[in-house]
Design a protein around this motif. Structure first.
Motif, PDB file in Angstrom:
ATOM      1  N   ASN A  41       0.844  -1.211   0.000  1.00 35.78           N
ATOM      2  CA  ASN A  41       0.000   0.000   0.000  1.00 35.78           C
ATOM      3  C   ASN A  41       0.879   1.261   0.000  1.00 35.78           C
ATOM      4  O   ASN A  41       0.911   2.014   0.983  1.00 35.78           O
ATOM      5  N   PRO A  42       1.584   1.518  -1.091  1.00 34.80           N
ATOM      6  CA  PRO A  42       2.532   2.640  -1.124  1.00 34.80           C
ATOM      7  C   PRO A  42       1.876   4.012  -0.999  1.00 34.80           C
ATOM      8  O   PRO A  42       2.560   4.993  -0.697  1.00 34.80           O
ATOM      9  N   GLY A  43       0.580   4.080  -1.157  1.00 38.45           N
ATOM     10  CA  GLY A  43      -0.096   5.373  -1.046  1.00 38.45           C
ATOM     11  C   GLY A  43      -0.442   5.747   0.383  1.00 38.45           C
ATOM     12  O   GLY A  43      -0.956   6.841   0.646  1.00 38.45           O
ATOM     13  N   LYS A  44      -0.182   4.854   1.336  1.00 35.90           N
ATOM     14  CA  LYS A  44      -0.464   5.114   2.756  1.00 35.90           C
ATOM     15  C   LYS A  44       0.836   5.150   3.554  1.00 35.90           C
ATOM     16  O   LYS A  44       1.822   4.508   3.195  1.00 35.90           O
ATOM     17  N   GLN A  45       0.808   5.885   4.667  1.00 36.24           N
ATOM     18  CA  GLN A  45       1.946   5.920   5.582  1.00 36.24           C
ATOM     19  C   GLN A  45       1.674   4.981   6.753  1.00 36.24           C
ATOM     20  O   GLN A  45       0.731   5.196   7.517  1.00 36.24           O
ATOM     21  N   MET A  46       2.487   3.948   6.898  1.00 38.56           N
ATOM     22  CA  MET A  46       2.333   3.005   8.009  1.00 38.56           C
ATOM     23  C   MET A  46       3.240   3.425   9.161  1.00 38.56           C
ATOM     24  O   MET A  46       4.458   3.519   9.018  1.00 38.56           O
ATOM     25  N   ILE A  47       2.630   3.714  10.320  1.00 39.58           N
ATOM     26  CA  ILE A  47       3.394   3.987  11.549  1.00 39.58           C
ATOM     27  C   ILE A  47       3.180   2.813  12.494  1.00 39.58           C
ATOM     28  O   ILE A  47       2.055   2.548  12.924  1.00 39.58           O
ATOM     29  N   PHE A  48       4.263   2.113  12.808  1.00 42.37           N
ATOM     30  CA  PHE A  48       4.144   0.969  13.725  1.00 42.37           C
ATOM     31  C   PHE A  48       4.551   1.397  15.131  1.00 42.37           C
ATOM     32  O   PHE A  48       5.558   2.083  15.322  1.00 42.37           O
ATOM     33  N   LEU A  49       3.765   0.996  16.120  1.00 39.17           N
ATOM     34  CA  LEU A  49       4.043   1.343  17.516  1.00 39.17           C
ATOM     35  C   LEU A  49       5.024   0.334  18.111  1.00 39.17           C
ATOM     36  O   LEU A  49       4.677  -0.836  18.302  1.00 39.17           O
ATOM     37  N   GLY A  50       6.229   0.792  18.391  1.00 41.95           N
ATOM     38  CA  GLY A  50       7.243  -0.072  18.993  1.00 41.95           C
ATOM     39  C   GLY A  50       7.083  -0.104  20.497  1.00 41.95           C
ATOM     40  O   GLY A  50       7.576   0.762  21.212  1.00 41.95           O
ATOM     41  N   ILE A  51       6.366  -1.106  20.983  1.00 41.45           N
ATOM     42  CA  ILE A  51       6.026  -1.198  22.412  1.00 41.45           C
ATOM     43  C   ILE A  51       6.644  -2.467  22.977  1.00 41.45           C
ATOM     44  O   ILE A  51       6.632  -3.515  22.327  1.00 41.45           O
ATOM     45  N   GLY A  52       7.147  -2.379  24.198  1.00 42.85           N
ATOM     46  CA  GLY A  52       7.675  -3.577  24.842  1.00 42.85           C
ATOM     47  C   GLY A  52       9.053  -3.326  25.437  1.00 42.85           C
ATOM     48  O   GLY A  52       9.524  -2.186  25.513  1.00 42.85           O
ATOM     49  N   PHE A  53       9.693  -4.421  25.828  1.00 39.78           N
ATOM     50  CA  PHE A  53      10.990  -4.328  26.494  1.00 39.78           C
ATOM     51  C   PHE A  53      12.106  -4.820  25.552  1.00 39.78           C
ATOM     52  O   PHE A  53      11.935  -4.800  24.329  1.00 39.78           O
ATOM     53  N   GLU A  54      13.168  -5.310  26.147  1.00 39.71           N
ATOM     54  CA  GLU A  54      14.300  -5.796  25.349  1.00 39.71           C
ATOM     55  C   GLU A  54      13.890  -6.961  24.438  1.00 39.71           C
ATOM     56  O   GLU A  54      14.608  -7.303  23.496  1.00 39.71           O
ATOM     57  N   THR A  55      12.758  -7.543  24.713  1.00 41.56           N
ATOM     58  CA  THR A  55      12.315  -8.707  23.946  1.00 41.56           C
ATOM     59  C   THR A  55      11.752  -8.331  22.579  1.00 41.56           C
ATOM     60  O   THR A  55      11.956  -9.055  21.601  1.00 41.56           O
ATOM     61  N   THR A  56      11.032  -7.230  22.491  1.00 36.41           N
ATOM     62  CA  THR A  56      10.410  -6.852  21.218  1.00 36.41           C
ATOM     63  C   THR A  56      11.260  -5.872  20.418  1.00 36.41           C
ATOM     64  O   THR A  56      11.073  -5.743  19.203  1.00 36.41           O
ATOM     65  N   ALA A  57      12.184  -5.201  21.092  1.00 35.14           N
ATOM     66  CA  ALA A  57      13.011  -4.211  20.384  1.00 35.14           C
ATOM     67  C   ALA A  57      13.773  -4.823  19.202  1.00 35.14           C
ATOM     68  O   ALA A  57      13.834  -4.206  18.121  1.00 35.14           O
ATOM     69  N   PRO A  58      14.366  -6.020  19.329  1.00 34.92           N
ATOM     70  CA  PRO A  58      15.100  -6.570  18.172  1.00 34.92           C
ATOM     71  C   PRO A  58      14.210  -6.813  16.952  1.00 34.92           C
ATOM     72  O   PRO A  58      14.637  -6.540  15.820  1.00 34.92           O
ATOM     73  N   VAL A  59      12.993  -7.311  17.148  1.00 40.25           N
ATOM     74  CA  VAL A  59      12.149  -7.592  15.977  1.00 40.25           C
ATOM     75  C   VAL A  59      11.661  -6.296  15.326  1.00 40.25           C
ATOM     76  O   VAL A  59      11.489  -6.233  14.101  1.00 40.25           O
ATOM     77  N   VAL A  60      11.459  -5.269  16.140  1.00 38.25           N
ATOM     78  CA  VAL A  60      11.096  -3.974  15.564  1.00 38.25           C
ATOM     79  C   VAL A  60      12.289  -3.407  14.783  1.00 38.25           C
ATOM     80  O   VAL A  60      12.136  -2.864  13.685  1.00 38.25           O
ATOM     81  N   ALA A  61      13.491  -3.566  15.347  1.00 34.52           N
ATOM     82  CA  ALA A  61      14.694  -3.114  14.638  1.00 34.52           C
ATOM     83  C   ALA A  61      14.833  -3.841  13.302  1.00 34.52           C
ATOM     84  O   ALA A  61      15.120  -3.215  12.264  1.00 34.52           O
ATOM     85  N   LEU A  62      14.602  -5.144  13.324  1.00 33.97           N
ATOM     86  CA  LEU A  62      14.744  -5.912  12.083  1.00 33.97           C
ATOM     87  C   LEU A  62      13.672  -5.550  11.056  1.00 33.97           C
ATOM     88  O   LEU A  62      13.880  -5.713   9.853  1.00 33.97           O
ATOM     89  N   SER A  63      12.532  -5.047  11.528  1.00 27.32           N
ATOM     90  CA  SER A  63      11.506  -4.602  10.573  1.00 27.32           C
ATOM     91  C   SER A  63      12.008  -3.368   9.807  1.00 27.32           C
ATOM     92  O   SER A  63      11.682  -3.188   8.629  1.00 27.32           O
ATOM     93  N   ILE A  64      12.794  -2.536  10.479  1.00 24.45           N
ATOM     94  CA  ILE A  64      13.377  -1.372   9.798  1.00 24.45           C
ATOM     95  C   ILE A  64      14.387  -1.836   8.755  1.00 24.45           C
ATOM     96  O   ILE A  64      14.447  -1.316   7.635  1.00 24.45           O
ATOM     97  N   ARG A  65      15.185  -2.825   9.144  1.00 27.90           N
ATOM     98  CA  ARG A  65      16.139  -3.370   8.163  1.00 27.90           C
ATOM     99  C   ARG A  65      15.398  -3.962   6.968  1.00 27.90           C
ATOM    100  O   ARG A  65      15.817  -3.798   5.819  1.00 27.90           O
ATOM    101  N   GLU A  66      14.285  -4.641   7.237  1.00 24.20           N
ATOM    102  CA  GLU A  66      13.484  -5.226   6.156  1.00 24.20           C
ATOM    103  C   GLU A  66      12.939  -4.131   5.232  1.00 24.20           C
ATOM    104  O   GLU A  66      12.981  -4.264   4.005  1.00 24.20           O
ATOM    105  N   ALA A  67      12.460  -3.035   5.842  1.00 24.87           N
ATOM    106  CA  ALA A  67      11.946  -1.922   5.043  1.00 24.87           C
ATOM    107  C   ALA A  67      13.060  -1.326   4.176  1.00 24.87           C
ATOM    108  O   ALA A  67      12.851  -0.996   3.007  1.00 24.87           O
ATOM    109  N   GLU A  68      14.244  -1.198   4.761  1.00 17.38           N
ATOM    110  CA  GLU A  68      15.388  -0.666   4.018  1.00 17.38           C
ATOM    111  C   GLU A  68      15.740  -1.575   2.844  1.00 17.38           C
ATOM    112  O   GLU A  68      15.947  -1.114   1.717  1.00 17.38           O
ATOM    113  N   ASP A  69      15.791  -2.875   3.109  1.00 18.72           N
ATOM    114  CA  ASP A  69      16.157  -3.835   2.058  1.00 18.72           C
ATOM    115  C   ASP A  69      15.139  -3.847   0.921  1.00 18.72           C
ATOM    116  O   ASP A  69      15.494  -4.058  -0.248  1.00 18.72           O
TER     117      ASP A  69
END
Length: 381
Positions: A147-175
């Motif tokens: 859906n390139p016509g929309k802006q997706m904002i994801f809420l990064g919520i949680g502790f040290e456990t969820t931070a890595p998967v949110v970080a990797l989602s940014i890497r995925e978006a970059e790739d």
């Protein structure tokens, strides 16, 4: 390959079932009652143990152990439910972001019903805001790609456990070259919160049942300061009945013998140094910053914000919003519940004005919230 996976699944299931053994659990429960009674008489009161993790809070209630041991130990909840500790100001800002034109807010499910100062994401969704629930940040990236016509904002919520998967989602978006994906990071760190809790001289905790999930990332050694600086023992525990009972037995044993150390009773998952790969990912994407916690206020270096070189993925940098003065609902005592100062039933709104179907505070909303756990399993009249 399929047969090997099935064999592995069977072995893992059999291993897990050992921690649910009813006969062994009953035997250990009786031992804890005997030893706990002796410790209670020795202290002249019940020992106070805090379950730091929200999943532990639910597990103690769901298994009936909280009720079975209420005359022996005083179990208090801590700041370990990620949705619950999210500050009202951050929730209001999330709600404001959902009102922006052409923006879709992606989140884990629990956050949708948490009341902000004036409304909730659920109410705004009913009014037309686009709020989508995802089970993985990667799914949000894939949605943004489609859906390139929309802006997706994801809420990064949680502790040290969820931070890595949110970080990797940014890497995925970059790739993938996805330019319409960003993150509002309100990730929290457990260690600064425990330090703030103890420096506040709040609940008078005798021992900590330490979070299994977070410990898998940061390791046992990270909690050594509890024993070394504050002279308080702790036990890292899993979430099955035998895990919970083992942690309680360990703490009672340590207290009775005047010992103080951090033990790892979840060695099938937690290592001394934690998960180095996850720690590296966190360091590559996030910096620490002052964080606002419900119940604990502002704590230095207790939150994770995206690094400066990742500003194009930082939702607040891309979509700065102004919010009205935040406020908590009058009479809501979630902050005191999250710091172990009271148990949920001490709140005058518990089970009356505040229920899972009509929550006033986040602790009654989240599946890991203490008030929700007490309502569903412990003290519902």
């Amino acid at each position: 390959m399929a047969r090997w996976i099935l064999k592995q699944e069977k072995e893992e299931r059999a291993s897990l079932l050992k921690f649910r053994d009813r006969q062994l659990s009953c035997q250990l429960l009786q031992e804890i009652k005997l030893k706990g009674k002796c410790l209670k008489e020795k202290l002249g009161r019940r020992p106070v143990f805090m379950e730091v993790c929200g999943t532990h809070t639910v597990a103690f209630s769901k298994t009936g152990l909280r009720k079975a041991l209420e005359e022996i130990v005083d179990l208090r909840s801590g700041p370990g439910c990620p949705v619950c500790v999210t500050d009202q100001e951050d929730i209001d800002r999330m709600i404001q972001l959902s009102s922006l034109e052409n923006v879709v807010l992606g989140t884990f499910g629990d956050m949708v019903r948490v009341p902000g100062s004036r409304t909730s994401l659920e109410q705004e969704k009913a009014r037309g805001a686009w709020v989508k629930i995802f089970y993985s940040p990667s799914d949000a990236v894939q949605w943004a790609l489609r859906n390139p016509g929309k802006q997706m904002i994801f809420l990064g919520i949680g502790f040290e456990t969820t931070a890595p998967v949110v970080a990797l989602s940014i890497r995925e978006a970059e790739d993938l070259g996805v330019k319409n994906y960003s993150v509002y990071s309100v990730h929290k760190l457990v260690i600064p919160a425990l330090r703030a809790l103890l420096n506040d001289k709040g609940p008078g905790v005798d021992g900590f049942i330490l979070p299994g999930h977070v410990s898998a990332v940061i390791g046992r050694k990270a909690f050594g300061f509890l024993a070394q600086e504050f002279n308080i023992p702790g036990v890292i525990a899993g979430f099955e009945p035998m895990d919970l009972l083992g942690a309680l037995e360990n703490l009672i044993y340590q207290m009775d013998r005047g010992e103080c150390r951090i033990d790892n009773e979840y060695s099938r998952l937690v290592r001394e140094e934690g998960n180095k790969t996850a720690q590296t990912v966190i360091r590559e994407f996030f910096d620490t910053a002052e964080g606002s916690w419900r119940g604990l206020g502002k704590i230095p270096a207790s939150s994770l914000v995206l690094q400066d070189n990742l500003q194009k993925y930082d939702a607040l940098k891309r979509f700065p919003v102004e919010i009205s003065r935040p406020f908590n609902k009058e009479g809501c005592r979630c902050g005191e519940v999250l710091t172990g100062k009271i148990v949920p039933t001490f709140c005058g709104m518990f089970g009356k004005e505040c229920t899972p179907s009509r929550p006033v505070g986040p602790c009654m909303v989240s599946s890991e919230g203490a008030c929700s756990a007490y309502f569903h399993y412990d003290f519902r009249e």
